[in-house]
Design an enzyme around this catalytic site. Structure first.
Site, mmCIF file in Angstrom:
data_model
loop_
_atom_site.group_PDB
_atom_site.id
_atom_site.type_symbol
_atom_site.label_atom_id
_atom_site.label_comp_id
_atom_site.label_asym_id
_atom_site.label_seq_id
_atom_site.Cartn_x
_atom_site.Cartn_y
_atom_site.Cartn_z
ATOM 1 N N ASP A 333 9.173 60.403 58.305
ATOM 2 C CA ASP A 333 9.092 59.707 59.585
ATOM 3 C C ASP A 333 8.165 60.481 60.487
ATOM 4 O OD1 ASP A 333 10.974 57.769 59.192
ATOM 5 O OD2 ASP A 333 12.637 58.992 59.903
ATOM 6 N N ASP A 616 16.455 57.710 59.383
ATOM 7 C CA ASP A 616 17.502 57.913 60.383
ATOM 8 C C ASP A 616 18.342 56.668 60.638
ATOM 9 O OD1 ASP A 616 15.486 56.549 61.642
ATOM 10 O OD2 ASP A 616 15.018 58.121 63.084
ATOM 11 N N ASP A 620 17.690 52.487 56.643
ATOM 12 C CA ASP A 620 16.994 53.450 55.790
ATOM 13 C C ASP A 620 17.855 53.894 54.608
ATOM 14 O OD1 ASP A 620 14.746 53.460 57.370
ATOM 15 O OD2 ASP A 620 15.418 55.139 58.599
HETATM 16 P P1 ADP Z 1 9.506 55.390 64.182
HETATM 17 O O1 ADP Z 1 9.135 55.385 62.739
HETATM 18 O O2 ADP Z 1 8.396 55.944 65.009
HETATM 19 O O3 ADP Z 1 10.816 56.035 64.454
HETATM 20 P P2 ADP Z 1 10.821 52.931 65.008
HETATM 21 O O4 ADP Z 1 11.202 52.056 63.865
HETATM 22 O O5 ADP Z 1 11.882 53.685 65.688
HETATM 23 O O6 ADP Z 1 9.601 53.860 64.564
HETATM 24 O O7 ADP Z 1 10.114 52.048 66.099
HETATM 25 C C1 ADP Z 1 9.059 51.181 65.772
HETATM 26 C C2 ADP Z 1 8.506 50.563 67.016
HETATM 27 O O8 ADP Z 1 9.518 49.810 67.655
HETATM 28 C C3 ADP Z 1 8.044 51.560 68.039
HETATM 29 O O9 ADP Z 1 6.690 51.874 67.867
HETATM 30 C C4 ADP Z 1 8.250 50.850 69.345
HETATM 31 O O10 ADP Z 1 7.136 50.040 69.643
HETATM 32 C C5 ADP Z 1 9.436 49.970 69.060
HETATM 33 N N1 ADP Z 1 10.675 50.562 69.530
HETATM 34 C C6 ADP Z 1 11.265 51.687 69.096
HETATM 35 N N2 ADP Z 1 12.415 51.922 69.754
HETATM 36 C C7 ADP Z 1 12.575 50.909 70.625
HETATM 37 C C8 ADP Z 1 13.560 50.548 71.586
HETATM 38 N N3 ADP Z 1 14.649 51.284 71.766
HETATM 39 N N4 ADP Z 1 13.371 49.432 72.297
HETATM 40 C C9 ADP Z 1 12.296 48.675 72.114
HETATM 41 N N5 ADP Z 1 11.346 48.940 71.228
HETATM 42 C C10 ADP Z 1 11.451 50.040 70.494
HETATM 43 MG MG MG Z 2 12.792 55.749 65.250
#
Ligand code: ADP
Ligand code: MG
Length: 892
Positions: A333, A616, A620
């Protein structure tokens, strides 16, 4: 009236809530800390009592009937029958010592693994004194109000008082289909696990949110009732242990064969008395049955587990240590693992204005900026002190502009963040108006927008030019490694039921861009991976450009990587993905869904790579299970991923994975070191008997049976164990990962053990033996038996052989410490345990040669001082020869 209890031990799920609260002497706001403490004293900690451990004598008993030990029993019986009582008794002592030794090692290994649970305490969110608090799950008590959310492991049996959740009951029912549980669900059904409003300890919440009143804890839960399900650390046999078991049997077979061959040669060719030949054959067998090898390896792995835990990587299986050492690819990640996960809003775009840097505290926002801040504060589940950093940063930003929404009194419902949609929305009552507030990946938000807000707060239709403008601005931000969140809102008339009905026809408010600096230790860890031939593949839900920029900042990629988006990935066939990953190009996966991680893990494994994969979120978990090493985050991850993982990082840090790989390699190396050491003495033990046999008895046996036993089971043991604790060899992380098919014992290692170290030792040992004999006037064929003139000299000579082997093994121990490097580079005295082991070896040998009863038993007689002085040369010769050999190899 007393509590109504179901047979299962829980409170009847049908009683009305107010009755339930009354019965449990609690309420919808949980307990006070004082009351919780009192109840904890009354009910005991919320833990499952462990099964009582096997008593040590049963453990020893188990070792005594171990198949290899049975071989020794047979040998003892044969010795007894043939009348060599001393040997029979000696073998019994050997069996007892071995069993004791093995069980101590096994016990230590078990302890090391058990201690791991201390590194992973479970927590639960409960209401105490009218506030939410994180408490250790062991301190939950009946009556506590428990918050349950996505990814949580439920730590007690409880009844939902509001909300609804999907739970995985498989730990209790074996049924892996998730089931729906809601506060207002019918309580019917057969067993307690079918009641629609109950939650159970040991099960996982997969989605949704709710609050529940704890009914029972500890052994009174359903899980406690089927206490066999105690969460225990796996004790599967690792490939290494399997290999070594096979080797042990092979050697045992060879030992039996050698004994069988020796007997006729001794009697027929050399003319030995039958009983002597028999005794010697048995001794040869006993000495070479490697029954101590396996527990020693188990212990080495366990020591590795303990060291890993101290370094922040808690593994859940002994075998993981070994697998870690052969890791080829780490799929990681970005957020939180490579970066600090401490975000800060640094730029913002509201309506048509980009503010970079973002306005600081005390700024008076215009209408559009204010609307953006209101949406960010409302569509948020963090609080300024804690929560998801992606949410904390916008919350703080809004607060700086004077906008807060603490406790969300107006919130009517929410659509939680979905990593597949990459959106989160809330429905909020603001004054007498109902608003939908949405934030998420900018392209997802923008795709659902039909209107935009202007600086004065008025709205207009969104046209193509505007869309392109926002796109360009987002691209510019992401290109700097920033995480961008689009923000939108919509005026509603009623609370929508379905998510798809809510998240459409939005009005775009703008976006915020956040920085999340890379962890300072990561670039170095990445560089270590590269020199160690380990590939790193970033797999993130974030924007491709953000991902690529961070990958470059920490050194994962050098040039422009191929960015594969989730969409492109979904369009690929399994073969295409395998091919792409097989090309070893620099790839970054961005905007991928958790399912895509599973496909990546599968493709890599199909390419025969050993994969470590981090994760996380709840989704996953399947990918973590599929990877060779599933890595979960101890701080930010969910309980569900921690459950699925093989390894949990207590500091969430990528560098810790690399440290764990290094530790895995080291443990594997050390196992090879002590196998080398143990194998090396076979040659100096076997060659003397060959000399005896081939000379047809003209040369007397240079070593007695009991002397062989004294070496194998006395002097050898501690130095071998100490080699299992060697510090890492320099260059450990400069070589490519070992291939999965590599054998722990291979031809070059055998050549070094038997053909080099062993052969040199055999020559030295025989030289010592003959020197003593010849000096006393012995000539081939002369009689050396008891009563003969040369008998004293013969005893001195065998003692010389015995001491010679001990001396050579001291040299071998130093040589075995490194496989490639020179010993000077790791320090001659850097393994304290080994020095102690050698000290023990020397004292033991000295006792065997000097203490009268032992002399009697082992048939020893101290050689002349001049001969003893000769022994001093043996260790440096053996060790020095190997230093030269290694130096020559290094030059090549
Ligand atoms: P990462 O691999 O960086 O942890 P995530 O799956 O957590 O990616 O998040 C993917 C995308 O979803 C982020 O780039 C963001 O645009 C959006 N995102 C992440 N967390 C939130 C949230 N709590 N609320 C809204 N959008 C979110
Ligand atoms: Mg994340």
């Amino acid at each position: 009236m007393a509590q109504q209890r179901e047979p299962g031990g829980g409170v009847d799920p049908r009683v009305p809530l107010d009755r339930l609260f009354q019965d449990l002497r609690t309420g919808p706001d949980g307990l006070s800390t004082a009351e919780a403490r009192r109840r904890l004293a009354e009910h005991g900690p919320n833990e499952l009592r462990r099964q009582r451990r096997r008593g040590w004598w049963r453990e020893v008993g188990r070792q005594v009937v171990h198949p290899l030990a049975l071989l020794l029993w047979i040998a003892a019986a044969l010795a007894w029958i043939s009348g060599t009582t001393v040997l029979a008794v000696a073998i019994l002592v050997v069996i007892a010592l071995n069993a004791l030794f093995a069980s101590v090692q096994e016990r230590q290994a078990e302890r090391a693994v058990e201690a791991l649970t201390r590194y992973l305490p479970r927590h639960a969110r409960v209401r105490r004194d009218g506030r939410w608090a994180e408490v250790p799950a062991a301190e939950l008590v009946p009556g506590d109000l428990l918050a349950v959310g996505e990814g949580d492991r439920i730590s007690a049996d409880a009844r939902l008082v509001d909300g609804d959740v999907e739970v995985d009951l498989s730990a209790l029912t074996g049924e892996s289909q998730p089931v729906h549980r809601a506060a207002d669900a019918p309580a019917g059904g057969h067993g307690p696990t079918e009641a629609g409003n109950l939650l159970f300890s040991g099960t996982n919440c997969l989605s949704g949110q709710g609050r529940a009143t704890v009914l029972t804890t500890g052994m009174r839960t359903e899980l406690g009732r089927i206490a066999a399900l105690t969460q225990r650390v796996g004790r599967d046999e690792s490939p290494l242990e399997k290999q070594v078991r096979r080797i042990a049997w092979l050697i045992a077979a060879v030992a039996v064969g050698a004994g069988l061959v020796f007997f006729p040669i001794g009697v027929l060719v050399a003319g030995m008395p039958t009983s002597d030949a028999f005794a010697f054959a048995i001794g040869l067998l006993v000495a070479n049955v490697p029954e101590g090898l396996l527990p020693t390896i188990t212990l080495a792995l366990a020591v590795g587990v303990r060291q890993l835990a101290r370094a922040g990587a808690v593994v859940k299986r002994l075998s993981a240590v070994e697998t870690l050492g052969s890791t080829d690819v780490i799929c990681t990640d970005k957020t939180g693992t490579l970066t600090e996960n401490r975000m800060r809003v640094v730029a913002v775009r509201a309506a048509d204005t980009l503010l970079d840097p973002a306005p600081g505290a005390g700024t008076r926002p215009d209408a559009a900026l204010r609307a953006l801040a209101v949406a960010l504060a409302a569509c948020n589940n963090a609080d300024p002190e804690g929560g998801d950093p992606t949410e904390v940063a916008p919350l703080r930003f809004a607060a700086d502009l004077g906008v807060t929404d603490a406790g969300h009194p107006g919130r009517r419902t929410q659509f939680a963040f979905d990593p597949k949609l990459r959106l989160m929305s809330t429905v909020d009552q603001v004054g007498d108006q109902l608003w939908l507030h949405t934030k998420g990946a900018p392209e997802e938000v923008l795709r659902r927008c039909t209107r935009v807000v202007a600086a004065d707060g008025s709205e207009r239709a969104l046209d193509e030019a505007y869309r392109r403008g926002v796109d360009a601005a987002v691209t510019a931000q992401a290109g700097q490694g920033r995480r961008v969140l689009g923000v939108a809102r919509r005026r509603l008339a009623t609370v929508p039921q379905r998510r798809a009905d809510a998240e459409r026809e939005l009005t775009c408010l703008g976006f915020v861009a956040m920085v999340d600096p890379p962890r300072p230790e990561v670039p170095e860890a990445v560089a270590r991976c590269h020199t160690a031939g380990i590939r790193i593949i970033m797999v993130t839900g974030d924007h491709g450009l953000t991902a690529a920029a961070i990958a470059r900042q920490v050194g994962i990629v050098r040039g422009e990587p191929t960015v594969v988006t989730g969409e492109q990935l979904d369009a690929m066939t399994a073969d295409q993905l395998r091919h792409l990953l097989g090309e070893r190009r620099e790839v970054v996966f961005a905007r991928v869904s958790p399912e895509a991680k599973l496909h990546i893990a599968e493709a890599l494994r199909a390419n025969h790579e050993v994969v470590a994969m981090t994760g996380d979120g709840v989704n996953d978990a399947p990918a973590l299970r599929r990877a060779d090493i599933g890595v979960a985050m101890g701080r930010t991850g969910t309980d569900v991923t921690r459950e699925a993982a093989t390894m949990v990082l207590t500091d969430d840090n990528f560098a810790t994975i690399v440290a764990a790989v290094a530790a895995g390699r080291r443990v594997y190396d050390n196992v090879r070191k002590f196998i080398l050491y143990i194998f090396a003495h076979a040659t100096p033990e076997v060659v003397p008997f060959l000399v005896f046999a081939l000379s047809a008895g003209a040369v007397p046996l240079p070593l007695t049976v009991l002397q062989i036993l004294a070496i194998d089971l006395g002097t050898e043991t501690l130095p071998a164990l100490a080699l299992g604790r060697e510090p890492a060899e320099p260059g450990l992380m400069d070589r490519p990962p070992r291939r999965r098919s590599d054998k722990v014992v291979n031809a070059p290692m055998l050549a070094r053990a038997w053909g080099f170290l062993g052969l040199i030792s055999a020559v030295l040992v025989l030289a010592g033996f003959f020197a003593v004999l010849l000096r006393a006037g012995w000539r081939p064929g002369a009689s050396t038996g008891p009563g003969s003139a040369l008998h004293d000299a013969y005893q001195e000579a065998t003692t010389m052989t015995f001491l010679g082997i001990v001396a050579c093994q001291v040299g071998t121990a130093f040589a075995a410490r490194t496989e490639h490097a020179s010993l000077w580079r790791i320090g001659v005295f850097s393994n304290r345990l080994l020095l102690w082991g050698i000290a023990f070896e020397l004292v033991f040998a000295a006792l065997v040669v000097t203490v009268p009863p032992l002399r009697e038993l082992f048939g020893t007689r101290p050689p002349q001082p001049a001969m003893l002085a000769l022994l001093l040369a043996f260790p440096p010769i053996v060790w020095g020869a190997d230093e030269l050999r290694r130096a020559a190899r290094r030059r090549r």
